[in-house]
Design a protein around this motif. Structure first.
Motif, PDB file in Angstrom:
ATOM      1  N   PHE A 194      -2.697  -4.123   0.475  1.00 52.41           N
ATOM      2  CA  PHE A 194      -2.467  -4.675  -0.850  1.00 52.41           C
ATOM      3  C   PHE A 194      -1.476  -5.835  -0.800  1.00 52.41           C
ATOM      4  CE2 PHE A 194      -4.587  -0.931  -2.364  1.00 52.41           C
ATOM      5  CZ  PHE A 194      -5.251  -1.435  -3.474  1.00 52.41           C
TER       6      PHE A 194
ATOM      7  N   THR B  68      -7.393  11.516   6.327  1.00 55.18           N
ATOM      8  CA  THR B  68      -8.476  10.763   5.689  1.00 55.18           C
ATOM      9  C   THR B  68      -8.240   9.270   5.860  1.00 55.18           C
ATOM     10  OG1 THR B  68      -8.909  12.443   4.011  1.00 55.18           O
ATOM     11  CG2 THR B  68      -9.534  10.216   3.452  1.00 55.18           C
TER      12      THR B  68
ATOM     13  N   THR C 199     -10.389   3.620  -3.589  1.00 56.32           N
ATOM     14  CA  THR C 199     -10.573   2.190  -3.363  1.00 56.32           C
ATOM     15  C   THR C 199     -10.573   1.492  -4.712  1.00 56.32           C
ATOM     16  OG1 THR C 199     -11.845   2.633  -1.364  1.00 56.32           O
ATOM     17  CG2 THR C 199     -12.089   0.457  -2.327  1.00 56.32           C
ATOM     18  N   LEU C 200      -9.685   0.507  -4.835  1.00 58.92           N
ATOM     19  CA  LEU C 200      -9.441  -0.164  -6.111  1.00 58.92           C
ATOM     20  C   LEU C 200      -9.563  -1.669  -5.949  1.00 58.92           C
ATOM     21  CD1 LEU C 200      -6.109   1.611  -7.097  1.00 58.92           C
ATOM     22  CD2 LEU C 200      -8.311   1.937  -8.221  1.00 58.92           C
TER      23      LEU C 200
ATOM     24  N   VAL D 283     -12.829  -5.952   3.982  1.00 61.54           N
ATOM     25  CA  VAL D 283     -11.382  -5.716   3.967  1.00 61.54           C
ATOM     26  C   VAL D 283     -10.940  -5.212   5.344  1.00 61.54           C
ATOM     27  CG1 VAL D 283      -9.473  -4.429   2.915  1.00 61.54           C
ATOM     28  CG2 VAL D 283     -11.408  -5.181   1.508  1.00 61.54           C
ATOM     29  N   HIS D 284     -11.594  -4.165   5.821  1.00 63.29           N
ATOM     30  CA  HIS D 284     -11.232  -3.557   7.105  1.00 63.29           C
ATOM     31  C   HIS D 284     -12.168  -3.958   8.234  1.00 63.29           C
ATOM     32  CE1 HIS D 284      -9.595  -0.889   3.994  1.00 63.29           C
ATOM     33  NE2 HIS D 284      -8.572  -0.807   4.791  1.00 63.29           N
TER      34      HIS D 284
ATOM     35  N   VAL E  76     -13.404  -0.414   4.274  1.00 61.00           N
ATOM     36  CA  VAL E  76     -14.187  -1.135   3.274  1.00 61.00           C
ATOM     37  C   VAL E  76     -14.676  -2.449   3.895  1.00 61.00           C
ATOM     38  CG1 VAL E  76     -14.139  -2.200   0.977  1.00 61.00           C
ATOM     39  CG2 VAL E  76     -12.765  -0.158   1.426  1.00 61.00           C
TER      40      VAL E  76
ATOM     41  N   GLU F 167       0.822  -1.205   0.000  1.00 62.30           N
ATOM     42  CA  GLU F 167       0.000   0.000   0.000  1.00 62.30           C
ATOM     43  C   GLU F 167       0.859   1.260   0.000  1.00 62.30           C
ATOM     44  OE1 GLU F 167      -3.544   1.851   2.802  1.00 62.30           O
ATOM     45  OE2 GLU F 167      -2.034   0.537   3.676  1.00 62.30           O
TER      46      GLU F 167
ATOM     47  N   GLN G 136      -0.497  -5.139   5.370  1.00 65.60           N
ATOM     48  CA  GLN G 136      -0.556  -4.405   4.104  1.00 65.60           C
ATOM     49  C   GLN G 136      -1.920  -4.663   3.486  1.00 65.60           C
ATOM     50  OE1 GLN G 136       2.134  -2.904   2.183  1.00 65.60           O
ATOM     51  NE2 GLN G 136       3.360  -2.872   4.031  1.00 65.60           N
TER      52      GLN G 136
ATOM     53  N   THR H 223     -10.235   5.380   4.953  1.00 66.13           N
ATOM     54  CA  THR H 223     -11.334   4.616   4.363  1.00 66.13           C
ATOM     55  C   THR H 223     -11.400   3.232   4.996  1.00 66.13           C
ATOM     56  OG1 THR H 223     -11.111   5.758   2.247  1.00 66.13           O
ATOM     57  CG2 THR H 223     -12.232   3.635   2.211  1.00 66.13           C
TER      58      THR H 223
ATOM     59  N   ASP I 279      -5.953   8.044   1.302  1.00 67.13           N
ATOM     60  CA  ASP I 279      -5.892   6.654   1.714  1.00 67.13           C
ATOM     61  C   ASP I 279      -6.133   5.837   0.453  1.00 67.13           C
ATOM     62  OD1 ASP I 279      -5.730   4.432   3.312  1.00 67.13           O
ATOM     63  OD2 ASP I 279      -7.613   4.764   4.360  1.00 67.13           O
ATOM     64  N   THR I 280      -5.464   4.698   0.343  1.00 65.19           N
ATOM     65  CA  THR I 280      -5.664   3.813  -0.794  1.00 65.19           C
ATOM     66  C   THR I 280      -5.950   2.427  -0.257  1.00 65.19           C
ATOM     67  OG1 THR I 280      -4.031   5.130  -1.975  1.00 65.19           O
ATOM     68  CG2 THR I 280      -4.718   3.081  -3.000  1.00 65.19           C
ATOM     69  N   THR I 281      -7.083   1.855  -0.636  1.00 61.50           N
ATOM     70  CA  THR I 281      -7.505   0.581  -0.080  1.00 61.50           C
ATOM     71  C   THR I 281      -8.013  -0.328  -1.181  1.00 61.50           C
ATOM     72  OG1 THR I 281      -9.680   1.544   0.308  1.00 61.50           O
ATOM     73  CG2 THR I 281      -8.178   1.529   2.163  1.00 61.50           C
ATOM     74  N   ARG I 282      -8.039  -1.628  -0.862  1.00 60.79           N
ATOM     75  CA  ARG I 282      -8.570  -2.603  -1.807  1.00 60.79           C
ATOM     76  C   ARG I 282     -10.076  -2.732  -1.600  1.00 60.79           C
ATOM     77  NH1 ARG I 282      -6.515  -6.887  -4.574  1.00 60.79           N
ATOM     78  NH2 ARG I 282      -4.542  -6.973  -3.473  1.00 60.79           N
ATOM     79  N   GLY I 283     -10.809  -2.763  -2.700  1.00 61.67           N
ATOM     80  CA  GLY I 283     -12.258  -2.933  -2.620  1.00 61.67           C
ATOM     81  C   GLY I 283     -12.881  -2.518  -3.939  1.00 61.67           C
ATOM     82  N   PRO I 284     -14.214  -2.510  -3.989  1.00 60.92           N
ATOM     83  CA  PRO I 284     -14.899  -2.092  -5.227  1.00 60.92           C
ATOM     84  C   PRO I 284     -14.529  -0.653  -5.577  1.00 60.92           C
ATOM     85  CG  PRO I 284     -16.423  -3.129  -3.675  1.00 60.92           C
ATOM     86  CD  PRO I 284     -15.149  -2.897  -2.933  1.00 60.92           C
TER      87      PRO I 284
ATOM     88  N   ALA J  67      -9.324   9.608  -1.247  1.00 64.53           N
ATOM     89  CA  ALA J  67      -9.467   8.248  -0.712  1.00 64.53           C
ATOM     90  C   ALA J  67      -9.904   7.376  -1.876  1.00 64.53           C
ATOM     91  CB  ALA J  67     -10.501   8.223   0.411  1.00 64.53           C
TER      92      ALA J  67
END
Lengths: 321, 321
Positions: free
Chosen positions: B317, B46, A91-92, B53-54, B50, A3, B315, B48, A122-127, A89
């Motif tokens: 990711f 900020t 989400t990918l 995931v979280h 999800v 991340e 992580q 996020t 923030d960068t997170t995994r998700g839709p 923020a």
């Protein structure tokens, strides 16, 4: 890729993350720090775009980068604020270098155009979805709110309406059109230009303002409610682009302007004495109605007849999304 | 129900959306307005979360409301900032009144505890996720960053470590435990208490600080990188709760403290001369290592032997989510 590397590579290195007036500390710590000049307040707005709801999936990441920031910055324009910074923020579902590079390019281009710096996120995994929070500054007491419209004020807009909604069938691939029609509509949809200079010019002059995101009628309803007045919109005064009228016909173009949304043009109320000097300065202001005592929004035809439709503008939580 | 009614009913009416020191204009306009006192800067962060995931999906919306805000406010604590306000961008697959009411109750309880007001946001349809952006104020030049640690400083933490990670198998239903063990771990997971007072007490004293969200080792890596120093963590000094040791054994508890994440306890570096007066004031400070010249993070056993694991903390990711 972790991340942290992801964020560092694609966003901390992006042109939009470098420097920025008023940014005391940018990306890379627990918080960003902004310096707000004495005598000014901080304006804040947050917008979320969700794939499949607010934009087609897949769509061009460069265009999405431009549009996602422009939509958020438009709220600063509506307050008469000067942009400072934004957070992203993102989400990918997967990390794709090409996608991120193109998205960051579109984002940076719009950020430079609006003079706003990326300071965190923030960068997170998700839709796939993205939330932009934008920050601006505005002199104490001069922010343009929705609540000051007075009977007798003119209802004005800052440019042509309906182009964003008119572009939607092109964006979704439901229709096609020749370039002379499609190009200006798609440009408006993918790269709306927040009316920042106009918003700042209206400080101390407009009595109420907002940016049109849900359609003119629905957004005038927000002014009517907040200001405790009635808004009369005159259908024949709506500024419509020739491309939109050629694409949808006059009635379709009017409907897009009234109820379509996605314009990101300012709508505002103005004491009539304020109009001539603003027009003399060259601002693109169109009078589309007026404020009267009462409540709600009324649509009038050229004979002054009430032709208010039952629509209430675009609703994300409508029954059939 | 329309988007506007939804937001108005459940969030504008929530206790956390009423008033707030420094809030000049709250929910309901294009932007919120904050007043920042002269001589102070604005701190922004900020986060996020999800679903899937979280946090587990489904999970208790009241607890989720508490936790989602606490996680974000913890970044203000890490900067030594005083909270002012926050925005909430909430994406929901469906609109469920019971869910929203419970979520708003949890959010409001944490907001009141942290003295932070909800000033705006966005509510959209889509896969469940939420982005909180939090705002605080900190006197010019006194924000606690990650970049000031010096060789010779002590590495300190503000409380027991590993409880959040220890709770995870309970949260996910993978394990059970008797209430004397499960209750304190679950309380820490669902309702972490941002160390705001400690962060403010460390202004002008700590040379670097952050809140532990990725595990002590990974977060010390951020300090090492930003400060261009090496961090030595002494494994036997880690403060561990009796519940955590009873649940995971000593080695498991140490591992949770080092690499588990979700602690939201402050980690900071302190010139040794600053420690005695802070301890005398009663702050819960534990020395867990020290700063030396060099780079990276080293884990030492009680004999001073290097036992650094290969893990790099949680992580989002990572390869196997």
């Amino acid at each position: 890729m972790g991340e942290f590397e992801l964020i560092r590579n694609f966003f901390a290195a992006a042109p939009c993350a470098q420097g920025g007036e008023g940014v005391a500390l940018g990306i890379g710590d627990d918080c960003a720090l902004l310096a707000i000049p004495t005598g000014e307040q901080l304006a804040i707005s947050t917008d979320t775009l969700v794939a499949g709801v607010h934009f087609a999936d897949p769509c061009d990441p460069f265009l999405l980068g431009q549009r996602s920031l422009a939509v958020a910055v438009s709220d600063l324009a509506a307050m008469g604020a000067t942009p400072i910074a934004f957070t992203l923020a993102l989400t990918l579902p997967t990390v794709t270098t090409d996608w991120l590079q193109a998205y960051a390019r579109g984002l940076s281009l719009m950020a430079q155009s609006c003079r706003v710096a990326l300071v965190g996120g923030d960068t997170t995994r998700g839709p796939l979805s993205m939330t932009m929070t934008v920050f601006g500054r505005v002199p104490n007491g001069l922010a343009l709110t929705r609540s000051g419209a007075q009977p007798g004020d003119l209802l004005c807009v800052g440019g042509e309406l309906g182009n964003g909604a008119g572009a939607l069938p092109l964006v979704l691939g439901e229709r096609t059109a020749e370039p002379a029609i499609a190009d200006p509509l798609l440009a408006h949809y993918w790269s709306p230009q927040p009316q920042l200079a106009l918003g700042q010019a209206l400080r101390g002059k407009a009595t109420a303002a907002l940016d049109i995101s849900d359609g003119l009628l629905a957004d005038c309803g927000h002014i009517a409610l907040a200001s405790k007045v009635a808004v009369q919109v005159e259908c024949d005064r709506l500024p419509l682009s020739s491309a939109l009228v050629a694409f949808l016909g006059k009635a379709g173009a009017q409907n897009a302007a009234l109820s379509g949304g996605d314009d990101y043009v300012l709508a505002f109320t103005l004491p009539s004495v304020e109009l001539p000097p603003l027009l003399a300065e060259g601002w693109p202001i169109h009078v589309v109605g007026r404020i009267v005592a009462g409540q709600g929004v009324t649509l009038l035809d050229s004979d002054g007849q009430d032709i208010t439709p039952q629509t209430r503008g675009y609703q994300h939580f409508r029954e059939s999304p």
